[in-house]
Design a protein around this motif. Structure first.
Motif, mmCIF file in Angstrom:
data_model
loop_
_atom_site.group_PDB
_atom_site.id
_atom_site.type_symbol
_atom_site.label_atom_id
_atom_site.label_comp_id
_atom_site.label_asym_id
_atom_site.label_seq_id
_atom_site.Cartn_x
_atom_site.Cartn_y
_atom_site.Cartn_z
ATOM 1 N N ASP A 139 13.971 21.854 21.469
ATOM 2 C CA ASP A 139 14.518 20.568 21.886
ATOM 3 C C ASP A 139 13.597 19.863 22.867
ATOM 4 O OD1 ASP A 139 17.294 20.512 20.639
ATOM 5 O OD2 ASP A 139 17.333 22.437 21.686
ATOM 6 N N TYR A 140 13.212 20.550 23.942
ATOM 7 C CA TYR A 140 12.451 19.847 24.972
ATOM 8 C C TYR A 140 10.943 20.049 24.879
ATOM 9 C CZ TYR A 140 13.896 24.274 27.338
ATOM 10 O OH TYR A 140 14.203 25.563 27.654
ATOM 11 N N GLY A 141 10.457 20.999 24.088
ATOM 12 C CA GLY A 141 9.018 21.197 23.947
ATOM 13 C C GLY A 141 8.437 21.972 25.120
ATOM 14 N N LEU A 142 7.141 22.170 25.072
ATOM 15 C CA LEU A 142 6.448 22.926 26.111
ATOM 16 C C LEU A 142 6.325 22.121 27.400
ATOM 17 C CD1 LEU A 142 3.584 24.436 23.912
ATOM 18 C CD2 LEU A 142 5.509 25.708 24.911
ATOM 19 N N PRO A 143 6.192 22.819 28.543
ATOM 20 C CA PRO A 143 5.941 22.104 29.797
ATOM 21 C C PRO A 143 4.594 21.391 29.745
ATOM 22 C CG PRO A 143 6.632 24.375 30.220
ATOM 23 C CD PRO A 143 6.337 24.280 28.755
ATOM 24 N N GLN A 144 4.575 20.137 30.183
ATOM 25 C CA GLN A 144 3.324 19.384 30.244
ATOM 26 C C GLN A 144 2.831 19.203 31.672
ATOM 27 O OE1 GLN A 144 4.610 16.015 27.319
ATOM 28 N NE2 GLN A 144 2.378 16.093 27.336
ATOM 29 N N LEU A 145 3.775 18.964 32.598
ATOM 30 C CA LEU A 145 3.415 18.772 34.001
ATOM 31 C C LEU A 145 4.327 19.639 34.854
ATOM 32 C CD1 LEU A 145 1.593 17.128 35.978
ATOM 33 C CD2 LEU A 145 3.506 15.535 36.190
ATOM 34 N N PHE A 146 3.714 20.510 35.660
ATOM 35 C CA PHE A 146 4.474 21.379 36.537
ATOM 36 C C PHE A 146 4.751 20.609 37.833
ATOM 37 C CE2 PHE A 146 3.788 25.887 34.855
ATOM 38 C CZ PHE A 146 3.514 25.450 33.558
ATOM 39 N N LEU A 147 6.035 20.410 38.163
ATOM 40 C CA LEU A 147 6.404 19.634 39.346
ATOM 41 C C LEU A 147 6.438 20.559 40.559
ATOM 42 C CD1 LEU A 147 9.210 17.386 37.801
ATOM 43 C CD2 LEU A 147 6.750 16.971 37.924
ATOM 44 N N THR A 148 5.254 20.996 40.957
ATOM 45 C CA THR A 148 5.111 21.882 42.104
ATOM 46 C C THR A 148 5.086 21.075 43.395
ATOM 47 O OG1 THR A 148 2.716 21.796 41.754
ATOM 48 C CG2 THR A 148 3.895 23.683 40.833
ATOM 49 N N THR A 149 5.477 21.732 44.484
ATOM 50 C CA THR A 149 5.463 21.050 45.778
ATOM 51 C C THR A 149 4.054 20.958 46.348
ATOM 52 O OG1 THR A 149 5.932 23.138 46.905
ATOM 53 C CG2 THR A 149 7.817 21.762 46.308
ATOM 54 N N SER A 150 3.198 21.882 45.976
ATOM 55 C CA SER A 150 1.795 21.857 46.389
ATOM 56 C C SER A 150 0.997 22.719 45.429
ATOM 57 C CB SER A 150 1.625 22.376 47.830
ATOM 58 O OG SER A 150 2.038 23.731 47.915
ATOM 59 N N GLY A 151 -0.314 22.575 45.454
ATOM 60 C CA GLY A 151 -1.152 23.370 44.575
ATOM 61 C C GLY A 151 -1.228 22.794 43.175
ATOM 62 N N ALA A 152 -1.609 23.615 42.244
ATOM 63 C CA ALA A 152 -1.875 23.170 40.874
ATOM 64 C C ALA A 152 -0.618 22.659 40.192
ATOM 65 C CB ALA A 152 -2.467 24.325 40.068
ATOM 66 N N THR A 153 -0.817 21.735 39.275
ATOM 67 C CA THR A 153 0.297 21.178 38.503
ATOM 68 C C THR A 153 0.248 21.659 37.058
ATOM 69 O OG1 THR A 153 -0.986 19.178 38.036
ATOM 70 C CG2 THR A 153 0.460 19.134 39.959
ATOM 71 N N ASN A 154 -0.441 22.780 36.847
ATOM 72 C CA ASN A 154 -0.437 23.407 35.529
ATOM 73 C C ASN A 154 -0.077 24.879 35.709
ATOM 74 O OD1 ASN A 154 -2.746 24.616 36.516
ATOM 75 N ND2 ASN A 154 -4.150 23.343 35.329
ATOM 76 N N ALA A 155 -0.220 25.650 34.658
ATOM 77 C CA ALA A 155 0.271 27.027 34.664
ATOM 78 C C ALA A 155 -0.512 27.952 35.587
ATOM 79 C CB ALA A 155 0.261 27.581 33.246
#
Length: 510
Positions: A430-446
């Motif tokens: 339904d929602y697909g894979l994560p595209q942008l990680f909504l982190t508070t700091s640091g990397a925005t990917n896996a």
């Protein structure tokens, strides 16, 4: 900045219905010409409403709510050339409150026609004999005034109670012999004690409750100097300015109360009507900036600087309750800050903005709102979570990089293994894979980053799309094809950081 909270709190809406007397009552009165008269009886519906405030001057006639029990109704009626005031007791049975039978409420009706009856006043007292004689709402004859039917006092503003009551007085209806008309009369009181009261029910009639929404604004000059904003608001029911208008040019104005050159202003608190038959009701706002003795707004003076839809869910979950935000704080001009949260938008700003009320998943009961705006390659996301299960919460924007499908949220049918949970893998279709990680700091990917945690949180971050660890702008647009998914809850006694707790598709909010 000094904030004075002068809350006028509306707690209780009482819908009283006019009806012809029952057959049992009619038979107990030996009147030969009964077919040519009708007797009015008032029956009551008490609705347990949230205690919220309103800021409408024409509600000044409404008394303060109390814990008094309704004992006496004082009713003004007119028909033909007759005008009289009737005092009648209020009774109660297992179905609710109603007025006792009274010969004074018997109205002559032509056998071949009807009589127009006008209710000119309707007041309910508690019958107390030890009240404060100096209280404007106390009568030595009837006790404390606890409810009143509001009277539309200005012929040019007959809609001044629109959205709050259906039939302000004076109210007219046709009475026929042998009929039992039900004509609603809305009765109000204010509760300034900020506590819940009452919970009596008569029979199922649609009614509205009132809940509170407060605003406070700042205006900032081009140099960045902050001032308390002077402004006015207009509010309509619905998603644009074509619905019923419930506030017309309500003004909030800073004052120099101590004559020391320091202007102060209280949050502007208004009452919004909630129809229980309408899910997630919408209220369209327009906020117009005004000049002040402290500043000259220039071209912005008299301009609608913010407009948009406030939903019932946003208002109640973000701003109503001791643990919520005290008021919606908006910024106009060069303030260097954003609104909290960014509910309304400048109608002249072409920035693409989106929002979503996330639906709870897996019995989490999470309450989460997400907002996003795209300015060039800069994407700002905000997540406001008044309630989430305690713990660390991963959150992502999901979708497809090539926009091959529109991301959506799963439902119970996606629970493939029937274990009562829609786990992260079961929802991927339904929602697909994560595209942008909504982190508070640091990397925005896996590859890493930190997450918000707790039983509630407020998150905001701006990233540059197309940078080293973020997707490209092309991969992330259109944003209304993406969903926000938040994770992390206890499952069978163990915290599962991957279990989805809420999901919502972003919608354009311009």
């Amino acid at each position: 900045m000094k904030l004075n909270y002068n809350y006028m709190v509306l707690a209780l809406l009482l819908v009283l219905c006019l009806t012809g007397c029952s057959k049992d009552e009619a038979s107990s009165v030996n009147t030969p010409d009964e077919s040519q008269s009708a007797t009015i009886t008032f029956q009551a519906l008490l609705d347990n409403l949230a205690n919220r405030s309103m800021n409408k001057a024409h509600f000044d006639q409404v008394p303060t709510c109390s814990d008094g029990v309704p004992e006496i109704a004082v009713i003004g009626i007119e028909y033909g050339s007759e005008s009289k005031t009737v005092v009648v007791d209020i009774l109660e049975d297992e179905e609710g409150y109603f007025t006792a039978y009274s010969e004074d409420l018997k109205v002559p009706v032509p056998s071949d026609g009807t009589t127009t009856v006008t209710v000119t006043s309707f007041m309910v007292y508690d019958g107390a004999t030890d009240g404060d004689e100096t209280d404007m709402y106390y009568s030595s004859d009837y006790g404390n005034l606890i409810w009143i039917a509001p009277i539309s006092t200005d012929d040019e503003n007959e809609d001044q109670f629109a959205g709050y009551v259906d039939n302000p007085l004076p109210y007219s209806f046709e009475l026929s012999p042998g009929t039992k008309p039900y004509i609603p009369i809305d009765v109000l009181c204010f509760d300034r004690r900020m506590v819940n009261e009452y919970g009596y029910v008569f029979f199922d009639i649609d009614q509205k409750e009132i809940f509170n929404f407060c605003l406070f604004g700042n205006y900032c000059t081009p140099s960045g100097r902050h001032y308390v904003a002077n402004y006015s608001i207009d509010v309509w029911l619905g998603d644009d300015n074509t619905g019923i208008q419930i506030y017309d040019g309500l003004i909030s104005e800073a004052v120099d109360s101590n004559n020391d050159g320091i202007y102060e202003e209280s949050p502007l608190c208004i009452g919004l009507p909630d129809d229980p038959d309408t899910a997630n009701e919408e209220y369209y706002f327009e906020i117009t900036l005004r000049d002040s003795p402290e500043y000259d707004a220039g071209d912005d003076e008299g301009r609608v600087v913010l407009a948009g839809v406030l939903t019932e869910e946003e208002a109640k979950n973000l701003f109503v309750g001791d643990s919520m935000l005290e008021y919606y704080h908006f910024q106009v001009g060069n303030c260097g800050e954003s609104d909290t949260p960014p509910i309304f938008n400048d109608p002249e700003d072409e920035t693409m903005r989106y929002k979503s009320c996330l639906g709870a998943l897996n019995g989490s009961e999470a309450v989460i709102f997400a907002y996003a705006k795209l300015e060039g390659n800069y994407l700002t996301t905000e997540v406001w979570a008044p309630y989430v299960p305690s713990g660390e919460h991963m959150q992502h924007l999901h979708g497809s990089a090539d926009d091959t499908f529109i991301s959506s949220c799963p439902d119970e049918s996606d629970d493939a293994n029937n274990d009562g949970y829609i786990d992260i893998n079961e929802g991927l279709s339904d929602y697909g894979l994560p595209q942008l990680f909504l982190t508070t700091s640091g990397a925005t990917n896996a590859s890493g980053g930190t997450w918000p945690s707790g039983s509630s949180y407020m998150y905001s971050r701006t990233v540059t799309l197309g940078s080293a660890d973020t997707p490209s702008k092309a991969a992330m647009t259109p944003l209304d094809h993406k969903t926000v998914v938040v994770h992390g809850m206890m499952v069978d006694g163990t915290f599962d950081p991957n279990m989805p707790i809420a999901c919502g598709q972003l919608e354009l909010n311009n």
